[in-house]
Design an enzyme around this catalytic site. Structure first.
Site, PDB file in Angstrom:
ATOM      1  CB  CYS A 337     -25.432-113.109 -42.600  1.00  0.00           C
ATOM      2  SG  CYS A 337     -25.710-112.674 -44.329  1.00  0.00           S
ATOM      3  CG  LEU A 338     -29.317-110.332 -44.493  1.00  0.00           C
ATOM      4  CD1 LEU A 338     -30.348-110.884 -45.471  1.00  0.00           C
ATOM      5  CD2 LEU A 338     -29.235-108.815 -44.636  1.00  0.00           C
TER       6      LEU A 338
END
Length: 614
Positions: A337-338
């Site tokens: 994800c991030l």
């Protein structure tokens, strides 16, 4: 005496033309929307607290109402199409009851597990309820999606809220329209509903009136015991992170270690849930020297820490520490994800500096191209009112955190919990993913603003020279290390099409794999479960649709495909004696999962703090 209004004709007053009625509705909706917007601005200027999210959503829905009513003919067509489908459903249902050939008008999506019970297919009534719901839901969502003229932010907000509304009204969520619940009620003489009510009251008491989701399994899960329990040691820490090195489970290990970079908005142990679905346990069992970053939950001292700091004092510091712990100058990197966003930025920075320590890079459901970021963009729009500034302070959760994972996965994380706990009365079943999703970390104000302004808004990460980080202009096109991309077909946080576009920008060897399920459930997919499957197309055509059209589906878990790819990228089969944390230059600080993972995302209230003592 009161006089009646005059009669326009022999049958009473005549109605105005339909076009005039539509124009009136449009005017009302537009004026109400402008009034809401002005109220929001006025309250914001006064610094007053108000339910900004509710007002913002209401404004967006009034905007879409105005657009729909502006074309009453198209709206009538939509209504007639839905009516035809319902009539068709009734006809086919009658054929089914008479034992004649029939076909389904609406069927659940392949990944929709809500209607897995056989009664949804075999029982006439439940089949009718299911199809009626699916018809209505799809027409409603389609109507919203086709509303022309809305700005992108309003369109995303309306579509997101409509999907949440549709998910909440699923017949599976109600006792009288869920065959599994009805069976449980019959055979237990209603004890399931009594037990469910007790669970609901208990969770409401624990929520202290805040309206927050319960920490599913809160009385069942204990960090370090039955979740986040893979044996390991914290071998490095600074203000931003702790680095965990896991104890080996094999006599020898692969020479190059693996460093996992989770997103900074949730705890790291999505990679280490229960033993049966722990990725780090599985990776360690495959002979990998496994490290994972455990991000700190920010306090007032860290509000100024920005993306540069998470690159230099975060990921680069972790790479340095893993190098010291193992003595290896090349390392496999994996971001989720991030965390994948940070990893890509770091690789570009390393390419600009001539740093060749990355042996390979893996991106799991990572957001790199922010041109279409699905739910993340919806929840983090930059044009939020001033109230969000309060939420961005380090003593509160980031709006990119808990809701980001709960809302898009309402069916798989929320409503499955509601059904099992409150309707089936099975108690707080061990929903490890829901427990993890509720365990958010606090995000520094400066970091959050950087992400909103430079990534979500300006999409500068994919622009050559669009960002300068830690003193260097970066260009992800210069990243030449072998890269593995895993995106999931039902991911609404990191749409796989956007990840695919970003993968094609890189200058090195790329393997793109499209997994089944969603943003979280597609990640946690151990081989023993033998579910979801994945698609591979080695050609990497220009279009994401062409990729899927020419892809081959493979059963099972992407974990094994990734393992084979990773070992192939190593370039040799060199093994070294198993590395035990603390044997190298880095001393053991404490047992995993460590203080940072155990820290609460939200500080206790003053009253609770007083009860708990200093």
């Amino acid at each position: 005496m009161m006089t009646l209004p005059p009669v326009d004709g022999p049958e009473g007053p005549s109605l105005p033309p339909p076009a005039d009625i539509a124009d009136s509705y449009v005017e009302v909706a537009q004026r109400a929307s402008r009034l809401l917007a002005e109220t929001m601005r006025r309250w914001s200027r006064r610094g007053m607290a108000f339910p900004s999210e509710e007002l913002r959503v209401a404004k967006a829905f009034m905007d879409v109402s105005a657009r729909l009513l502006a074309n009453p003919y198209r709206l009538a067509q939509t209504q007639m199409a839905m009516m035809r489908d319902h009539v068709h459903l009734w006809q086919q249902s009658m054929l089914k009851t008479m034992g004649m050939p029939f076909h389904a008008v609406a069927t659940p999506d392949p990944g929709d597990s809500r209607f897995a019970d056989q009664a949804w297919e075999e029982n006439f009534l439940f089949d009718f309820i299911k199809q009626s719901y699916l018809i209505t839901a799809r027409h409603l969502q389609g109507t919203v999606a086709r509303a022309a003229g809305l700005d992108a932010a309003s369109q995303r907000q309306v579509q997101s809220r409509t999907e949440q509304y549709v998910a909440a009204l699923s017949p599976t969520n109600f006792a009288l329209t869920n065959p599994e619940v009805l069976r449980a009620t019959f055979y237990s003489n209603g004890r399931n509903l009594i037990n469910g009510l007790r669970e609901l009251l208990k969770d409401l008491e624990h929520g202290a009136g805040e309206g927050r989701l319960p920490m599913a399994g809160g009385g069942t899960f204990h960090l370090g015991k039955d979740i986040a329990a893979t044996p390991g040691k914290v071998v490095f820490e600074n203000e931003l992170l702790q680095l965990i090195q896991y104890l080996p489970t094999t006599a020898e290990q692969h020479r190059r270690p693996l460093l996992i970079v989770p997103p900074w908005i949730n705890k790291y142990y999505v990679f280490d849930l229960r033993e049966s679905n722990s990725f780090v346990r599985w990776a360690t069992d495959q002979g990998l020297s496994t490290f994972v970053i455990s991000w700190a939950s920010a306090d007032e001292k860290l509000t100024h820490r920005s993306f540069d700091d998470y690159l230099s004092d975060g990921l680069l510091a972790a790479i340095d520490a893993a190098e010291m712990a193992t003595g290896e100058q090349e390392i496999h990197l994996l971001g989720y994800c991030l965390g994948g966003t940070l990893l890509m930025a770091t690789l570009a920075w390393m390419a600009a500096r001539g740093d060749a320590r990355a042996a390979s890079a893996t991106f799991l459901a990572s957001i790199i191209d922010f041109s279409d970021t699905g739910e993340v963009r919806t929840l983090a729009e930059r044009n939020l009112p001033v109230e969000v500034d309060e939420k961005l302070r380090a003593d509160l959760e980031s709006p990119l955190a808990t809701d980001t994972f709960r809302i898009p996965h309402a069916n798989e994380l929320l409503w499955s919990f509601v059904i099992n706990s409150y309707l089936l009365g099975r108690g707080s079943f061990p929903a490890d993913l829901l427990y993890w999703s509720a365990d958010a970390t606090r995000v520094p104000n400066a970091l959050h603003r950087f992400v909103l302004e430079n990534l979500v808004e300006a999409n500068r990460l994919v622009q050559p020279g669009g960002l300068s980080l830690a003193g260097s202009a970066i260009d992800i096109g210069r990243v030449k290390v072998p890269c593995y991309f895993l995106s999931t077909i039902e991911d609404r946080i990191s749409p796989w099409q956007s990840s695919y576009l970003a993968a094609r920008v890189l200058g090195g060897q790329v393997r793109f794999v499209l997994g089944g399920a969603g943003h979280v459930t597609g990640l946690v997919n151990p081989p023993a479960a033998n579910r979801h499957g994945y698609w591979i197309n080695t050609a990497l055509p220009e279009s994401a649709d062409d990729f899927l059209g020419g892809a081959t589906r493979h059963p099972g878990s992407w974990w094994t495909d990734w393992q084979q790819w990773l070992l192939a990228q190593a370039g040799d089969s060199a093994r070294v004696p198993a590395r035990t944390p603390g044997d190298g230059p880095l001393e053991v600080i404490e047992e995993a999962p460590g203080r940072y993972a155990a820290a609460l995302a939200r500080p206790p209230s003053p009253g609770q703090a007083a009860r708990n003592g200093p």
